[in-house]
Design a protein around this motif. Structure first.
Motif, mmCIF file in Angstrom:
data_model
loop_
_atom_site.group_PDB
_atom_site.id
_atom_site.type_symbol
_atom_site.label_atom_id
_atom_site.label_comp_id
_atom_site.label_asym_id
_atom_site.label_seq_id
_atom_site.Cartn_x
_atom_site.Cartn_y
_atom_site.Cartn_z
ATOM 1 N N PHE A 1 0.820 -1.205 0.000
ATOM 2 C CA PHE A 1 0.000 0.000 0.000
ATOM 3 C C PHE A 1 0.854 1.256 0.000
ATOM 4 O O PHE A 1 0.525 2.243 -0.664
ATOM 5 N N GLY A 2 1.968 1.242 0.720
ATOM 6 C CA GLY A 2 2.854 2.406 0.724
ATOM 7 C C GLY A 2 3.373 2.726 -0.668
ATOM 8 O O GLY A 2 3.451 3.894 -1.074
ATOM 9 N N ARG A 3 3.731 1.682 -1.409
ATOM 10 C CA ARG A 3 4.196 1.901 -2.783
ATOM 11 C C ARG A 3 3.047 2.394 -3.668
ATOM 12 O O ARG A 3 3.212 3.323 -4.459
ATOM 13 N N TYR A 4 1.895 1.766 -3.497
ATOM 14 C CA TYR A 4 0.736 2.103 -4.332
ATOM 15 C C TYR A 4 0.280 3.541 -4.122
ATOM 16 O O TYR A 4 0.031 4.283 -5.085
ATOM 17 N N VAL A 5 0.178 3.960 -2.876
ATOM 18 C CA VAL A 5 -0.409 5.257 -2.579
ATOM 19 C C VAL A 5 0.568 6.410 -2.815
ATOM 20 O O VAL A 5 0.151 7.569 -2.866
ATOM 21 N N THR A 6 1.864 6.113 -2.952
ATOM 22 C CA THR A 6 2.823 7.185 -3.220
ATOM 23 C C THR A 6 3.230 7.264 -4.682
ATOM 24 O O THR A 6 4.097 8.074 -5.041
ATOM 25 N N GLU A 7 2.644 6.444 -5.523
ATOM 26 C CA GLU A 7 2.950 6.564 -6.949
ATOM 27 C C GLU A 7 2.536 7.940 -7.450
ATOM 28 O O GLU A 7 1.486 8.461 -7.089
ATOM 29 N N ARG A 8 3.378 8.524 -8.282
ATOM 30 C CA ARG A 8 3.047 9.839 -8.835
ATOM 31 C C ARG A 8 1.816 9.744 -9.728
ATOM 32 O O ARG A 8 1.629 8.779 -10.439
ATOM 33 N N PHE B 1 8.466 5.332 1.800
ATOM 34 C CA PHE B 1 7.915 5.227 0.453
ATOM 35 C C PHE B 1 8.037 6.580 -0.235
ATOM 36 O O PHE B 1 7.709 7.613 0.353
ATOM 37 N N ALA B 2 8.509 6.561 -1.463
ATOM 38 C CA ALA B 2 8.639 7.790 -2.248
ATOM 39 C C ALA B 2 8.372 7.469 -3.705
ATOM 40 O O ALA B 2 9.085 6.656 -4.310
ATOM 41 N N ASP B 3 7.323 8.051 -4.238
ATOM 42 C CA ASP B 3 6.990 7.886 -5.654
ATOM 43 C C ASP B 3 6.924 6.424 -6.079
ATOM 44 O O ASP B 3 7.429 6.033 -7.132
ATOM 45 N N GLY B 4 6.318 5.602 -5.247
ATOM 46 C CA GLY B 4 6.109 4.201 -5.585
ATOM 47 C C GLY B 4 7.264 3.281 -5.269
ATOM 48 O O GLY B 4 7.165 2.074 -5.495
ATOM 49 N N ALA B 5 8.353 3.810 -4.730
ATOM 50 C CA ALA B 5 9.504 2.989 -4.338
ATOM 51 C C ALA B 5 9.521 2.827 -2.824
ATOM 52 O O ALA B 5 9.059 3.697 -2.081
#
Length: 360
Positions: free
Chosen positions: A271-278, A313-317
């Motif tokens: 979820f952290g990766r998903y919600v921080t995707e640009r 998490f930053a921009d999906g990473a």
């Protein structure tokens, strides 16, 4: 920009997702962050999500961008509205507007949509499935508020817009520059420009649906499953009726699916990766030059605590942070970019390489 005479804890306790609220100019000093010509310029660029809604005798007509410059020179006499999504990813002054709303978790903030309308312009009576703060930037807009709507609420027959078939206003206000209106999910509303040069900033908040969460997480899980991870039933006994799917088979199959999705740690990492995707991968860096190492305002940051540190998490990473990296990651998510250290050098290099941090 920051809010004054605004009790955030009281708002979250008494108003958030409960009822609309008009807030008269709560800013320390309101200044419109974007000029109309700048918004029109953005609407002409490739990759920018822009729309024009024109009010005509037979209803509302939608046009999709990008637009040619001459489109605005020939706007016509009919009331019209230009709407541009995610302007905060392109303009640092608009991005700064989000800071005022960080009493709500960052991951909930979606984007800042900006609209410009001529006299009488609007997009019709509708409802949203997310929370929104409507900040009046320039000019004046009349907002009418109606009742609660849901999937069963009748809509007008329209190919492009979800407009309410029977809108009944229960409250009405005219917003001046700096005024703000909060509208919870599902509440019907209708805004119309009063005079020309009406600009409104819509700070929208994410509300993932159950279907979105299950669908996207399932896609991510499936990508990591081996093809030879298959159903097995050793010790199978003869059945009285071979056409029956036996209870133990149903239980075994169900467990194959649900056991994969029961680990909260696995969900949190996804979820952290998903919600921080640009929202837009090709959004430009909008950090002013000469400011040093800064967060890219177009980027999204978040973290999840673990017993042995945090997941940044930053921009999906996703970055596993332990030791001295933990404090740096937490400060970074709070908006503070501290001085690099030996422990954070690799993390900073990775964030700069992917554009989440910008050395301007």
């Amino acid at each position: 920009m920051h809010l004054t005479n605004f009790d955030a804890p009281a708002f979250l306790r008494d108003t958030w997702q409960r009822r609309p609220l008009l807030i008269r100019n709560p800013w320390a000093a309101w200044a419109n962050p974007l000029e109309p010509d700048e918004l029109a310029g953005l609407a002409c660029e490739d990759g920018v999500e822009a729309r024009i809604v024109t009010t005509k005798r037979k209803g509302y007509v939608l046009e999709q961008g990008p637009f040619a410059e001459k489109r605005f020179a020939k706007a016509g006499k009919k009331p019209w509205t230009l709407l541009v999504q995610a302007v905060d990813t392109y303009d640092p002054d608009v991005a700064a507007l989000r800071e005022a709303f960080r009493f709500i978790p960052d991951w909930r903030i979606d984007d800042v949509m900006v609209s410009y309308a001529s006299d009488g312009g609007g997009v019709g009576p509708h409802y949203d499935q997310y929370d929104v703060f409507l900040v009046q930037g320039l000019g004046r807009r009349r907002w009418q508020i109606g009742g609660m709507c849901d999937a069963a609420t009748p809509l007008q027959p329209h190919d492009d817009l979800r407009l309410l078939a029977d809108f009944q206003a229960t409250e009405e206000w005219v917003l001046e520059p700096g005024d703000m209106l909060y509208i919870p999910p599902g509440i019907a509303h209708h805004g119309v420009a009063v005079g020309d040069d009406c600009m409104t900033y819509s700070i929208g908040f994410r509300a993932p649906s159950r279907a979105d969460l299950i669908g996207h997480w399932a896609d991510d899980l499936i990508a990591g499953l081996a093809d030879d991870d298959r159903y097995a039933d050793p010790g199978l006994s003869p059945q009285a009726n071979p056409g029956e799917i036996a209870p133990d088979a149903v239980a075994r199959l169900h467990a194959m699916v649900t056991s994969t999705m029961k680990d909260p740690a696995v969900f949190a990492r996804w979820f952290g990766r998903y919600v921080t995707e640009r929202k837009y991968d090709d959004a430009p860096e909008v950090v002013p030059e000469g400011t040093g190492l800064r967060r890219n305002p177009a980027s999204r940051f978040a973290f999840v605590r673990r017993s042995e540190g945090v997941l940044l998490f930053a921009d999906g990473a996703c970055f596993d942070c332990t030791g001295d990296m933990v404090g740096y990651a937490e400060a970074l998510c709070a908006g503070v970019v501290g001085a690099p250290s030996f422990a954070t050098r690799e993390l900073i290099a990775a964030l700069v390489a992917q554009g989440s941090l910008v050395d301007a």
